[in-house]
Scaffold this motif. Sequence first.
Motif, PDB file in Angstrom:
ATOM      1  N   ALA A 127       0.832  -1.199   0.000  1.00  0.00           N
ATOM      2  CA  ALA A 127       0.000   0.000   0.000  1.00  0.00           C
ATOM      3  C   ALA A 127       0.866   1.248   0.000  1.00  0.00           C
ATOM      4  O   ALA A 127       1.965   1.259   0.546  1.00  0.00           O
ATOM      5  CB  ALA A 127      -0.919   0.010   1.219  1.00  0.00           C
ATOM      6  N   GLN A 128       0.345   2.291  -0.651  1.00  0.00           N
ATOM      7  CA  GLN A 128       0.970   3.605  -0.583  1.00  0.00           C
ATOM      8  C   GLN A 128       0.216   4.399   0.480  1.00  0.00           C
ATOM      9  O   GLN A 128      -1.001   4.579   0.383  1.00  0.00           O
ATOM     10  CB  GLN A 128       0.884   4.303  -1.938  1.00  0.00           C
ATOM     11  CG  GLN A 128       1.655   3.586  -3.041  1.00  0.00           C
ATOM     12  CD  GLN A 128       1.359   4.138  -4.414  1.00  0.00           C
ATOM     13  OE1 GLN A 128       0.554   5.067  -4.562  1.00  0.00           O
ATOM     14  NE2 GLN A 128       1.978   3.568  -5.433  1.00  0.00           N
ATOM     15  N   VAL A 129       0.933   4.842   1.490  1.00  0.00           N
ATOM     16  CA  VAL A 129       0.323   5.466   2.659  1.00  0.00           C
ATOM     17  C   VAL A 129       0.787   6.912   2.781  1.00  0.00           C
ATOM     18  O   VAL A 129       1.969   7.211   2.647  1.00  0.00           O
ATOM     19  CB  VAL A 129       0.691   4.679   3.932  1.00  0.00           C
ATOM     20  CG1 VAL A 129       0.146   5.378   5.168  1.00  0.00           C
ATOM     21  CG2 VAL A 129       0.168   3.246   3.846  1.00  0.00           C
ATOM     22  N   TYR A 130      -0.167   7.791   3.039  1.00  0.00           N
ATOM     23  CA  TYR A 130       0.142   9.210   3.236  1.00  0.00           C
ATOM     24  C   TYR A 130      -0.551   9.668   4.510  1.00  0.00           C
ATOM     25  O   TYR A 130      -1.765   9.478   4.673  1.00  0.00           O
ATOM     26  CB  TYR A 130      -0.347  10.029   2.050  1.00  0.00           C
ATOM     27  CG  TYR A 130      -0.020  11.502   2.138  1.00  0.00           C
ATOM     28  CD1 TYR A 130       1.280  11.956   1.952  1.00  0.00           C
ATOM     29  CD2 TYR A 130      -1.013  12.441   2.409  1.00  0.00           C
ATOM     30  CE1 TYR A 130       1.584  13.308   2.039  1.00  0.00           C
ATOM     31  CE2 TYR A 130      -0.720  13.796   2.491  1.00  0.00           C
ATOM     32  CZ  TYR A 130       0.582  14.219   2.307  1.00  0.00           C
ATOM     33  OH  TYR A 130       0.892  15.566   2.395  1.00  0.00           O
ATOM     34  N   VAL A 131       0.198  10.245   5.450  1.00  0.00           N
ATOM     35  CA  VAL A 131      -0.344  10.701   6.727  1.00  0.00           C
ATOM     36  C   VAL A 131      -0.103  12.196   6.848  1.00  0.00           C
ATOM     37  O   VAL A 131       1.005  12.677   6.604  1.00  0.00           O
ATOM     38  CB  VAL A 131       0.311   9.977   7.914  1.00  0.00           C
ATOM     39  CG1 VAL A 131      -0.437  10.308   9.210  1.00  0.00           C
ATOM     40  CG2 VAL A 131       0.350   8.474   7.698  1.00  0.00           C
ATOM     41  N   THR A 132      -1.124  12.934   7.248  1.00  0.00           N
ATOM     42  CA  THR A 132      -0.998  14.388   7.304  1.00  0.00           C
ATOM     43  C   THR A 132      -1.879  14.963   8.405  1.00  0.00           C
ATOM     44  O   THR A 132      -2.684  14.254   9.025  1.00  0.00           O
ATOM     45  CB  THR A 132      -1.364  15.013   5.940  1.00  0.00           C
ATOM     46  OG1 THR A 132      -1.077  16.417   5.969  1.00  0.00           O
ATOM     47  CG2 THR A 132      -2.835  14.801   5.604  1.00  0.00           C
ATOM     48  N   ALA A 133      -1.722  16.252   8.651  1.00  0.00           N
ATOM     49  CA  ALA A 133      -2.518  16.975   9.638  1.00  0.00           C
ATOM     50  C   ALA A 133      -2.548  18.440   9.229  1.00  0.00           C
ATOM     51  O   ALA A 133      -1.706  18.895   8.451  1.00  0.00           O
ATOM     52  CB  ALA A 133      -1.914  16.812  11.032  1.00  0.00           C
TER      53      ALA A 133
END
Length: 296
Positions: A127-133
Amino acid sequence: MTVIKKSLLGCLAVVMTALTPSAVFAEATEGDVIVTLGEDLSEDQRSSLLNEMEVEENVEMVTVSNEEEYEYLGEYLGDDIGSNALSSSKITIAAEGEGISVETNNINKVTEGMYANALVTAGVEDAQVYVTAPFSVSGTAGLTGLIKAYEIQNDIDISEEQKKVANEEMVKTSELGESIGTEEATELITRIKEEISNENIETEEDLRDLIERIANDLGVELTEEEMNGLVSLFERMQNLDIDWNQVQDQITNIRDNLDEFLNREDTQSFISSFLDFINELIDSLRGWFGSEEESA
């Protein structure tokens, strides 16, 4: 938008494990996208993050509440979790065998490698995972949304114990990083997983010896408390339904992905430009100090 690449060792730490062969890709297909949004985001923050993630409003979305964050992290972080759920993420199903790639933005405590290692323990694959806020946050609550999204995306149920161990791993690695260094902590956890897949670990003493040997190889000194914490964590991990042979296979895929990243034309161009800048800066400083000496 700035995507933070925390460290090369963080990338090396991306390894995979499986729940069972039949559980993976039960429903999801390559390219499928799902987004998680913190329940306490304002409308403006929500719209901004969706734009940042380059997804439309009609993409499949799930919300993550502060109560859910406390359910999995409360035991390890207590009130440090805070009272608002803000961390958000996007998961895109990758081709089988591609491994996990993680990018973060506005995450200041949990590195890509920490997320990846914890996702491994939770049973996430390819999976390609992107985490942000919306602004700088620790990122510890981001894993809760990622696991929830993966369950929905693949139509599977990840055991509560597996979720708790994954969160414990992320927190312990982050805390360990504060004393021995982020890269060292991430690499230590990765190496332990690699070696467990290669060796016959039957007793607590076997596990303790393995951790101590790897720590020595990396030049890392662990306190008794840190050692006991790692032994406890990996004992719990060994009791999960993890295919350690799959771990080893996926490590190879991720290391290949790292080589590809380093050899990409745009990566090489960036490195070359950065080195040119450093050389010019050194020349300028050398000239400045030289003129100071002449005028003295």
